[in-house]
Design a protein around this motif. Sequence first.
Motif, PDB file in Angstrom:
ATOM      1  N   GLY A 171       0.801  -1.223   0.000  1.00  0.00           N
ATOM      2  CA  GLY A 171       0.000   0.000   0.000  1.00  0.00           C
ATOM      3  C   GLY A 171       0.830   1.266   0.000  1.00  0.00           C
ATOM      4  O   GLY A 171       0.529   2.217  -0.733  1.00  0.00           O
ATOM      5  N   GLU A 172       1.856   1.312   0.822  1.00  0.00           N
ATOM      6  CA  GLU A 172       2.700   2.504   0.904  1.00  0.00           C
ATOM      7  C   GLU A 172       3.362   2.802  -0.435  1.00  0.00           C
ATOM      8  O   GLU A 172       3.466   3.967  -0.853  1.00  0.00           O
ATOM      9  N   GLN A 173       3.818   1.763  -1.127  1.00  0.00           N
ATOM     10  CA  GLN A 173       4.451   1.949  -2.429  1.00  0.00           C
ATOM     11  C   GLN A 173       3.467   2.546  -3.430  1.00  0.00           C
ATOM     12  O   GLN A 173       3.805   3.479  -4.167  1.00  0.00           O
ATOM     13  N   ARG A 174       2.268   2.014  -3.437  1.00  0.00           N
ATOM     14  CA  ARG A 174       1.279   2.516  -4.388  1.00  0.00           C
ATOM     15  C   ARG A 174       0.884   3.954  -4.059  1.00  0.00           C
ATOM     16  O   ARG A 174       0.680   4.772  -4.959  1.00  0.00           O
ATOM     17  N   LEU A 175       0.757   4.261  -2.771  1.00  0.00           N
ATOM     18  CA  LEU A 175       0.406   5.625  -2.384  1.00  0.00           C
ATOM     19  C   LEU A 175       1.480   6.613  -2.823  1.00  0.00           C
ATOM     20  O   LEU A 175       1.169   7.725  -3.265  1.00  0.00           O
ATOM     21  N   GLU A 176       2.729   6.228  -2.710  1.00  0.00           N
ATOM     22  CA  GLU A 176       3.814   7.113  -3.137  1.00  0.00           C
ATOM     23  C   GLU A 176       3.779   7.316  -4.646  1.00  0.00           C
ATOM     24  O   GLU A 176       4.052   8.411  -5.148  1.00  0.00           O
ATOM     25  N   ILE A 177       3.439   6.279  -5.392  1.00  0.00           N
ATOM     26  CA  ILE A 177       3.313   6.403  -6.848  1.00  0.00           C
ATOM     27  C   ILE A 177       2.201   7.390  -7.193  1.00  0.00           C
ATOM     28  O   ILE A 177       2.362   8.259  -8.059  1.00  0.00           O
ATOM     29  N   LEU A 178       1.079   7.294  -6.488  1.00  0.00           N
ATOM     30  CA  LEU A 178      -0.069   8.154  -6.766  1.00  0.00           C
ATOM     31  C   LEU A 178       0.076   9.544  -6.155  1.00  0.00           C
ATOM     32  O   LEU A 178      -0.729  10.435  -6.438  1.00  0.00           O
ATOM     33  N   ASN A 179       1.091   9.750  -5.330  1.00  0.00           N
ATOM     34  CA  ASN A 179       1.362  11.054  -4.731  1.00  0.00           C
ATOM     35  C   ASN A 179       2.149  11.941  -5.682  1.00  0.00           C
ATOM     36  O   ASN A 179       2.439  13.095  -5.397  1.00  0.00           O
ATOM     37  N   ASP A 180       2.478  11.412  -6.835  1.00  0.00           N
ATOM     38  CA  ASP A 180       3.231  12.129  -7.858  1.00  0.00           C
ATOM     39  C   ASP A 180       2.388  13.268  -8.436  1.00  0.00           C
ATOM     40  O   ASP A 180       1.158  13.287  -8.302  1.00  0.00           O
ATOM     41  N   ARG A 181       3.015  14.212  -9.123  1.00  0.00           N
ATOM     42  CA  ARG A 181       2.300  15.362  -9.703  1.00  0.00           C
ATOM     43  C   ARG A 181       1.247  14.929 -10.723  1.00  0.00           C
ATOM     44  O   ARG A 181       0.283  15.654 -10.979  1.00  0.00           O
ATOM     45  N   ASP A 182       1.434  13.751 -11.313  1.00  0.00           N
ATOM     46  CA  ASP A 182       0.452  13.250 -12.275  1.00  0.00           C
ATOM     47  C   ASP A 182      -0.483  12.227 -11.639  1.00  0.00           C
ATOM     48  O   ASP A 182      -1.200  11.517 -12.337  1.00  0.00           O
ATOM     49  N   GLY A 183      -0.473  12.187 -10.317  1.00  0.00           N
ATOM     50  CA  GLY A 183      -1.245  11.181  -9.602  1.00  0.00           C
ATOM     51  C   GLY A 183      -2.612  11.652  -9.158  1.00  0.00           C
ATOM     52  O   GLY A 183      -3.275  12.467  -9.816  1.00  0.00           O
ATOM     53  N   VAL A 184      -3.017  11.163  -7.990  1.00  0.00           N
ATOM     54  CA  VAL A 184      -4.397  11.305  -7.532  1.00  0.00           C
ATOM     55  C   VAL A 184      -4.820  12.751  -7.288  1.00  0.00           C
ATOM     56  O   VAL A 184      -6.009  13.085  -7.387  1.00  0.00           O
ATOM     57  N   TRP A 185      -3.867  13.636  -7.019  1.00  0.00           N
ATOM     58  CA  TRP A 185      -4.236  15.026  -6.709  1.00  0.00           C
ATOM     59  C   TRP A 185      -4.685  15.793  -7.940  1.00  0.00           C
ATOM     60  O   TRP A 185      -5.229  16.900  -7.819  1.00  0.00           O
ATOM     61  N   ARG A 186      -4.527  15.233  -9.109  1.00  0.00           N
ATOM     62  CA  ARG A 186      -4.996  15.898 -10.323  1.00  0.00           C
ATOM     63  C   ARG A 186      -6.513  15.804 -10.477  1.00  0.00           C
ATOM     64  O   ARG A 186      -7.107  16.526 -11.276  1.00  0.00           O
ATOM     65  N   CYS A 187      -7.135  14.901  -9.748  1.00  0.00           N
ATOM     66  CA  CYS A 187      -8.592  14.725  -9.836  1.00  0.00           C
ATOM     67  C   CYS A 187      -9.304  16.005  -9.395  1.00  0.00           C
ATOM     68  O   CYS A 187      -8.992  16.575  -8.364  1.00  0.00           O
ATOM     69  N   ARG A 188     -10.297  16.429 -10.196  1.00  0.00           N
ATOM     70  CA  ARG A 188     -11.068  17.642  -9.880  1.00  0.00           C
ATOM     71  C   ARG A 188     -12.497  17.311  -9.438  1.00  0.00           C
ATOM     72  O   ARG A 188     -13.340  18.191  -9.340  1.00  0.00           O
ATOM     73  N   THR A 189     -12.772  16.042  -9.184  1.00  0.00           N
ATOM     74  CA  THR A 189     -14.065  15.602  -8.626  1.00  0.00           C
ATOM     75  C   THR A 189     -15.245  16.084  -9.475  1.00  0.00           C
ATOM     76  O   THR A 189     -16.206  16.654  -8.971  1.00  0.00           O
ATOM     77  N   THR A 190     -15.193  15.842 -10.771  1.00  0.00           N
ATOM     78  CA  THR A 190     -16.304  16.226 -11.645  1.00  0.00           C
ATOM     79  C   THR A 190     -17.361  15.120 -11.757  1.00  0.00           C
ATOM     80  O   THR A 190     -18.438  15.349 -12.292  1.00  0.00           O
ATOM     81  N   PHE A 191     -17.027  13.922 -11.288  1.00  0.00           N
ATOM     82  CA  PHE A 191     -17.938  12.771 -11.310  1.00  0.00           C
ATOM     83  C   PHE A 191     -18.201  12.225 -12.718  1.00  0.00           C
ATOM     84  O   PHE A 191     -19.042  11.348 -12.884  1.00  0.00           O
ATOM     85  N   ASN A 192     -17.506  12.744 -13.751  1.00  0.00           N
ATOM     86  CA  ASN A 192     -17.653  12.170 -15.092  1.00  0.00           C
ATOM     87  C   ASN A 192     -17.340  10.687 -15.089  1.00  0.00           C
ATOM     88  O   ASN A 192     -18.010   9.885 -15.753  1.00  0.00           O
ATOM     89  N   CYS A 193     -16.304  10.316 -14.352  1.00  0.00           N
ATOM     90  CA  CYS A 193     -15.843   8.926 -14.346  1.00  0.00           C
ATOM     91  C   CYS A 193     -16.894   7.999 -13.745  1.00  0.00           C
ATOM     92  O   CYS A 193     -17.161   6.909 -14.270  1.00  0.00           O
ATOM     93  N   THR A 194     -17.513   8.447 -12.648  1.00  0.00           N
ATOM     94  CA  THR A 194     -18.557   7.643 -12.007  1.00  0.00           C
ATOM     95  C   THR A 194     -19.743   7.464 -12.941  1.00  0.00           C
ATOM     96  O   THR A 194     -20.302   6.369 -13.072  1.00  0.00           O
TER      97      THR A 194
END
Length: 252
Positions: A204-227
């Motif tokens: 888990g820690e490894q994956r979180l660090e991968i997604l903590n990258d500038r192109d990772g999870v923080w790029r999400c703008r919560t538009t709900f298009n994906c859902t």
Amino acid sequence: MATPTLDKVEAESAASPYITVTFRIRRFNPEVSDEAQWQDFQIEIDPKERVLDALHKIKWETDGTLTFRRSCAHGICGSDAMRINGKNRLACKTLIKDINPEKPITVEAIKGLTVLKDLVVDMDPFFQAYRDVMPFLITKGNEPTRERLQSAEDRERFDDTTKCILCAACTSSCPVFWNDGQYFGPAAIVNAHRFIFDSRDEGGEQRLEILNDRDGVWRCRTTFNCTDACPRGIEVTKAIQEVKRALITRRF
């Protein structure tokens, strides 16, 4: 053999389930032109059939050059994701009667990925992002001598994100991904979520660090298009928010 009466012919015609439907398909062939163009096809089809059936009919009976992906035709493989009337859908799950067949039905390739021909896009960047989040069980120590057991409650924690079929409908509906293909995208994050919250996993820690990258999870703008686009009903935006929360609290 008796000749059918006019009344009988008219009655059979009135009872026919077939209607005339116009399919407006965005065509692209790099060997012919650098520009895509729309082409209309009029076909007779039962409105209870699926868009995939219509595409088959066009390809097999009208224009054999029409190019698209499909495999299982039952919403399991995810290969026939495309934009139908402006929304990402699986052609094999979309009934013609549900998308107003009285008007032209538009069909085009999903957005954000390079179109190779007609409705076929280059999926390599999508699958590379999937591989980058290490979508497999990571454990330490020696291989166990018995099955790794897990409670029903622990399994339920990530049950929703196990439903992903990698169709790319969610990722290619994301405005951030359209503007910057470097973003991991919803599907990769969903598949990371599936293992981050698996009680048997130790990566888990490894994956979180991968997604903590500038192109990772923080790029999400919560538009709900994906859902909205997910054909399996996965709460994609919720999963992304849970990964963000795990990055902040380091609890997962």
